[in-house]
Design a protein around this motif. Structure first.
Motif, PDB file in Angstrom:
ATOM      1  N   ASN A  34      40.132 112.371  35.956  1.00 13.88           N
ATOM      2  CA  ASN A  34      40.018 113.106  37.228  1.00 13.88           C
ATOM      3  C   ASN A  34      40.511 112.264  38.411  1.00 13.88           C
ATOM      4  OD1 ASN A  34      36.343 112.971  37.162  1.00 13.88           O
ATOM      5  ND2 ASN A  34      37.800 111.391  37.765  1.00 13.88           N
ATOM      6  N   SER A  35      40.835 112.997  39.497  1.00 16.74           N
ATOM      7  CA  SER A  35      41.512 112.363  40.631  1.00 16.74           C
ATOM      8  C   SER A  35      40.866 111.074  41.160  1.00 16.74           C
ATOM      9  CB  SER A  35      41.659 113.355  41.783  1.00 16.74           C
ATOM     10  OG  SER A  35      42.595 114.335  41.413  1.00 16.74           O
ATOM     11  N   ALA A  38      34.283 112.539  39.645  1.00 11.54           N
ATOM     12  CA  ALA A  38      34.609 113.704  40.490  1.00 11.54           C
ATOM     13  C   ALA A  38      33.387 114.545  40.798  1.00 11.54           C
ATOM     14  CB  ALA A  38      35.661 114.575  39.806  1.00 11.54           C
ATOM     15  N   GLY A  60      34.909 112.344  45.604  1.00 16.01           N
ATOM     16  CA  GLY A  60      34.004 113.074  44.706  1.00 16.01           C
ATOM     17  C   GLY A  60      33.553 114.375  45.342  1.00 16.01           C
ATOM     18  N   GLY A  61      33.108 115.311  44.516  1.00 19.88           N
ATOM     19  CA  GLY A  61      32.583 116.584  45.010  1.00 19.88           C
ATOM     20  C   GLY A  61      31.086 116.649  44.751  1.00 19.88           C
ATOM     21  N   ARG A  93      41.388 113.705  50.442  1.00 19.32           N
ATOM     22  CA  ARG A  93      40.969 114.896  49.701  1.00 19.32           C
ATOM     23  C   ARG A  93      39.913 115.603  50.511  1.00 19.32           C
ATOM     24  NH1 ARG A  93      40.917 116.035  43.605  1.00 19.32           N
ATOM     25  NH2 ARG A  93      38.741 115.911  42.939  1.00 19.32           N
ATOM     26  N   ARG A  94      40.047 116.921  50.640  1.00 18.10           N
ATOM     27  CA  ARG A  94      39.089 117.690  51.410  1.00 18.10           C
ATOM     28  C   ARG A  94      37.790 117.776  50.619  1.00 18.10           C
ATOM     29  NH1 ARG A  94      38.707 123.094  51.162  1.00 18.10           N
ATOM     30  NH2 ARG A  94      37.777 124.146  52.938  1.00 18.10           N
ATOM     31  N   ALA A 104      34.613 118.881  48.736  1.00 19.80           N
ATOM     32  CA  ALA A 104      34.237 120.140  48.102  1.00 19.80           C
ATOM     33  C   ALA A 104      32.743 120.116  47.807  1.00 19.80           C
ATOM     34  CB  ALA A 104      35.027 120.336  46.819  1.00 19.80           C
ATOM     35  N   ASN A 141      28.410 120.943  39.796  1.00 18.49           N
ATOM     36  CA  ASN A 141      29.385 120.370  40.731  1.00 18.49           C
ATOM     37  C   ASN A 141      30.142 121.512  41.430  1.00 18.49           C
ATOM     38  OD1 ASN A 141      30.859 121.311  38.535  1.00 18.49           O
ATOM     39  ND2 ASN A 141      32.429 119.752  38.794  1.00 18.49           N
ATOM     40  N   PRO A 142      31.073 121.207  42.356  1.00 17.54           N
ATOM     41  CA  PRO A 142      31.702 122.255  43.172  1.00 17.54           C
ATOM     42  C   PRO A 142      32.403 123.374  42.400  1.00 17.54           C
ATOM     43  CG  PRO A 142      32.086 120.148  44.181  1.00 17.54           C
ATOM     44  CD  PRO A 142      31.414 119.858  42.867  1.00 17.54           C
ATOM     45  N   CYS A 143      33.053 123.067  41.324  1.00 19.61           N
ATOM     46  CA  CYS A 143      33.784 124.172  40.654  1.00 19.61           C
ATOM     47  C   CYS A 143      32.996 124.763  39.493  1.00 19.61           C
ATOM     48  CB  CYS A 143      35.157 123.695  40.229  1.00 19.61           C
ATOM     49  SG  CYS A 143      36.074 122.990  41.612  1.00 19.61           S
ATOM     50  N   GLU A 149      31.879 123.620  36.547  1.00 20.43           N
ATOM     51  CA  GLU A 149      32.037 123.259  35.136  1.00 20.43           C
ATOM     52  C   GLU A 149      31.092 122.152  34.686  1.00 20.43           C
ATOM     53  OE1 GLU A 149      34.122 122.602  37.496  1.00 20.43           O
ATOM     54  OE2 GLU A 149      34.895 120.558  37.370  1.00 20.43           O
ATOM     55  N   THR A 164      41.302 121.200  36.638  1.00 20.85           N
ATOM     56  CA  THR A 164      42.534 120.378  36.660  1.00 20.85           C
ATOM     57  C   THR A 164      43.528 120.846  37.721  1.00 20.85           C
ATOM     58  OG1 THR A 164      43.802 121.584  34.930  1.00 20.85           O
ATOM     59  CG2 THR A 164      42.301 119.860  34.178  1.00 20.85           C
ATOM     60  N   GLY A 165      42.975 121.196  38.897  1.00 21.64           N
ATOM     61  CA  GLY A 165      43.820 121.682  39.995  1.00 21.64           C
ATOM     62  C   GLY A 165      44.959 120.726  40.320  1.00 21.64           C
ATOM     63  N   THR A 166      44.648 119.460  40.514  1.00 23.05           N
ATOM     64  CA  THR A 166      45.702 118.495  40.841  1.00 23.05           C
ATOM     65  C   THR A 166      46.311 117.879  39.585  1.00 23.05           C
ATOM     66  OG1 THR A 166      44.250 117.911  42.663  1.00 23.05           O
ATOM     67  CG2 THR A 166      46.267 116.638  42.433  1.00 23.05           C
ATOM     68  N   LEU A 167      45.458 117.612  38.606  1.00 22.86           N
ATOM     69  CA  LEU A 167      45.979 116.970  37.384  1.00 22.86           C
ATOM     70  C   LEU A 167      47.090 117.796  36.749  1.00 22.86           C
ATOM     71  CD1 LEU A 167      42.815 115.694  35.489  1.00 22.86           C
ATOM     72  CD2 LEU A 167      44.165 114.597  37.267  1.00 22.86           C
TER      73      LEU A 167
HETATM   74  O1  CDP Z   1      42.598 117.913  39.054  1.00 25.32           O
HETATM   75  P1  CDP Z   1      41.517 117.085  39.696  1.00 25.32           P
HETATM   76  O2  CDP Z   1      41.027 115.944  38.879  1.00 25.32           O
HETATM   77  O3  CDP Z   1      41.911 116.632  41.076  1.00 25.32           O
HETATM   78  O4  CDP Z   1      40.236 118.034  39.974  1.00 25.32           O
HETATM   79  P2  CDP Z   1      39.777 119.425  39.318  1.00 25.32           P
HETATM   80  O5  CDP Z   1      39.798 119.341  37.828  1.00 25.32           O
HETATM   81  O6  CDP Z   1      40.521 120.555  39.951  1.00 25.32           O
HETATM   82  O7  CDP Z   1      38.264 119.508  39.803  1.00 25.32           O
HETATM   83  C1  CDP Z   1      37.272 118.759  39.125  1.00 25.32           C
HETATM   84  C2  CDP Z   1      36.146 118.461  40.060  1.00 25.32           C
HETATM   85  O8  CDP Z   1      36.594 117.552  41.066  1.00 25.32           O
HETATM   86  C3  CDP Z   1      35.607 119.629  40.846  1.00 25.32           C
HETATM   87  O9  CDP Z   1      34.724 120.451  40.153  1.00 25.32           O
HETATM   88  C4  CDP Z   1      34.908 118.892  41.958  1.00 25.32           C
HETATM   89  O10 CDP Z   1      33.681 118.351  41.507  1.00 25.32           O
HETATM   90  C5  CDP Z   1      35.878 117.774  42.256  1.00 25.32           C
HETATM   91  N1  CDP Z   1      36.811 118.120  43.369  1.00 25.32           N
HETATM   92  C6  CDP Z   1      36.506 117.718  44.674  1.00 25.32           C
HETATM   93  O11 CDP Z   1      35.495 117.095  44.890  1.00 25.32           O
HETATM   94  N2  CDP Z   1      37.347 118.021  45.726  1.00 25.32           N
HETATM   95  C7  CDP Z   1      38.453 118.739  45.535  1.00 25.32           C
HETATM   96  N3  CDP Z   1      39.234 119.036  46.589  1.00 25.32           N
HETATM   97  C8  CDP Z   1      38.789 119.175  44.230  1.00 25.32           C
HETATM   98  C9  CDP Z   1      37.946 118.838  43.164  1.00 25.32           C
END
Ligand code: CDP
Length: 549
Positions: free
Chosen positions: A74-75, A90, A118-119, A164-165, A167, A272-274, A276, A419-422
């Motif tokens: 994760n990011s 994250a 982190g979210g 990162r904004r 979440a 967590n925010p999304c 999962e 995995t929005g960014t990944l």
């Molecule tokens: O792809 P990436 O690792 O950036 O993140 P993701 O798989 O889209 O999101 C995994 C988790 O990262 C989310 O559920 C949040 O807990 C956290 N997240 C965050 O804190 N802020 C964001 N802008 C996006 C994700």
């Protein structure tokens, strides 16, 4: 200079904007290869606490699976490993008790967590309702929604130092007296822009729903009934809000706690925010995803490589728990007590396209099922081997793994992240979602709007049978029926410890009744939650369709 990673233009853009180290003047100080080297080197230091650890060998294996884009953590791990912040997870959940001290302690911790990318998720269910008594000041309470605004404003002010904004996930139990205000709040697009909201639904509520009964609303301070509402009317009210704005989502609290691996440590109240990753208060978790699009060889799945990547992924994430820094002592203690990790997948839709399987077909469910069962089984074997050498997670005794007599290093091993960014970095479809479209506009992290053409479509579009391929294989999120979306969610949920990030996309013409049907079906399937999104129901969309076929 090391061998180069095959990154497409959008991946390079995101890396340059947000991930690669810069000096104060803004000059880039590392290449993508150097980023992956930094991460591999830093995470493999986790081997040093193991007498049989193999940090040099693991560094190479970690580096190789990241640069081949077969696995990405994760990011925050990509951003912070081997750097001063050093915070790699994250996902966090923080407690919010019914006192100003607790609320503002959590606001402060939230700020620290957002600073590291982190979210955060919170249950606000313990807060006394609006207009309840406040003894110390002889005043009246302002209620959960007004305190969620405090977290929202703090998040707005931090904006995560430009990387990162922030979440957040805000959760309220369905039997809280302020539930109606909570459900309706995000109909106003200016409200709580840094929050996702979810209603925590219980089995008892769903029974009342089926039987068309009233449910009592309980004041958490007095534990006494403070009113009642008809269950069908309330769930319809939620469906109507979700129809209008995509919010709130719902989580099924009892399904989540039935899968809680450490009930002796505490009850789970939030994710967590999304959505999962359900976690205990003060718990954090690091995620990592295997890119399924990269395990297709000669028209079939390379099962051996998938097995290998699962073992390496578990080892990587276990090392992350070891080397990560933690924003507070409570978080360090809770996280190291359970050592939860969340290995999952991205690129499922691309794997299906490469195999010639439509997303909304029994074959897709069968293939997804085989993949996730292998990952789940092998992740347990990997965690067991680590436990033999490094010891089980400290809360193992009394856990469900203890009862099953299966020594584990990690209380959970699997999660399906968005995995929005990944997925942008890996140039593949996100999580287990269908492709959004063959061409679409996307707002990248950092606010840059780009046109994206699906890379597999780019290759297919000049073929004589392109039209037929498009209809059969390149199934867009809004073309896939709600129940096909749910079936895929169930397929993956059946074999993961934590939860599955999944959006049920609905066409603009869908109704609130359609959404009610989805809630009931999701509950009956034993899912841990649902998120629906009706096309164009929100002014600002991260993804928007570029084609209308
Ligand atoms: O792809 P990436 O690792 O950036 O993140 P993701 O798989 O889209 O999101 C995994 C988790 O990262 C989310 O559920 C949040 O807990 C956290 N997240 C965050 O804190 N802020 C964001 N802008 C996006 C994700």
């Amino acid at each position: 200079m090391e061998g180069s990673v095959q990154l497409d233009d959008n991946a390079l853009l995101v890396l340059r904007e947000r991930y690669l180290i810069r000096d104060e003047a803004g000059t880039l100080l590392e290449t993508p290869e150097e980023l992956f080297r930094r991460v591999a080197c830093s995470v493999s230091q986790g081997e040093n606490n193991d007498p049989e650890g193999r940090s040099a060998e693991m560094e190479e294996a970690f580096y190789e699976m990241m640069t081949s884009l077969e696995f990405l953590p994760n990011s925050p791990t990509l951003m912070n490993a081997g750097r001063p912040l050093g915070q790699l997870a994250a996902c966090f959940v923080l407690p919010v008790e019914d006192s100003l001290d607790s609320i503002f302690d959590s606001v402060k911790l939230t700020a620290k967590i957002h600073q590291t990318g982190g979210g955060t998720g919170f249950s606000f269910s313990r807060l006394r309702p609006k207009n309840d008594v406040v003894k110390s000041t002889m005043g009246v309470a302002s209620g959960p929604v007004s305190f969620i605004r405090v977290f929202n404003c703090a998040t707005e002010a931090i904006k995560q130092g430009g990387t990162r904004r922030g979440a957040n996930m805000g959760i309220l139990r369905i039997d809280h007296p302020d539930i109606m205000e909570f459900v309706a709040i995000k109909r106003d697009p200016a409200e709580l822009t840094n929050f996702n909201l979810s209603v925590a639904i219980t089995d008892e509520f769903m029974r009342s729903y089926e039987e068309n009964r009233d449910v009592a609303l309980i004041n958490p301070r007095t534990k006494k009934a403070a009113g009642k509402v008809n269950a069908r009317e309330l769930l319809r009210f939620i469906a109507e809000a979700a129809w209008a704005s995509g919010e709130p989502g719902v989580i099924f609290l009892d399904a989540i706690n039935r899968a809680n691996p450490t009930p002796h440590v505490g009850e789970i109240e939030a994710t967590n925010p999304c959505g999962e990753q359900p976690l205990l208060p003060y718990e954090s978790c690091c995620l990592g995803s295997i890119n399924l699009s990269r395990i297709v060889r000669n028209g079939g799945i390379d099962w051996q490589r998938l097995q290998k990547l699962t073992h390496l992924g578990v080892r990587f994430l276990d090392d992350v728990v070891e080397v990560s820094t933690y924003p507070s002592e409570e978080i360090r203690a809770m996280t190291s007590g359970n050592r939860k990790i969340g290995l999952g997948v991205m690129g499922f839709a691309h794997l299906l396209i490469r195999l010639g399987i439509p997303y909304d077909s029994p074959d897709a469910e069968r293939t997804g099922g085989e993949i996730i069962r292998l990952i789940e089984r092998e992740s347990k074997i990997a965690s067991n081997r680590l436990a033999e050498k490094r010891g089980p997670f400290p809360n193992f005794k009394g856990s469900v793994w203890d009862r099953k007599n299966l020594l584990q290093r990690n209380a959970t091993t699997t999660t399906i992240a968005p995995t929005g960014t990944l997925s942008i970095l890996a140039g593949t479809s996100s999580g287990v979602e269908p492709i959004y479209d063959i061409r679409y506009k996307r707002i990248l992290p950092g606010g840059i709007e780009v046109e994206v053409e699906d890379p597999l479509w780019r290759k297919a579009k000049d073929r004589p049978d392109a039209d037929e391929l498009r209809r059969r294989l390149f199934r867009k999120a809004y073309e896939v029926s709600p129940f096909a979306h749910l079936n895929i969610q169930r397929t993956f949920q059946s074999s993961v410890d934590n939860a599955v990030s999944k959006t049920v996309n609905l066409p603009e013409t869908a109704t609130a009744d359609d959404i009610l049907d989805i809630y009931v079906a999701a509950y009956r399937m034993g899912l841990k939650g649902t998120t629906v999104f009706r096309n164009k129901s929100r002014g600002y969309q991260i993804l928007s369709c570029g084609t209308h076929q």
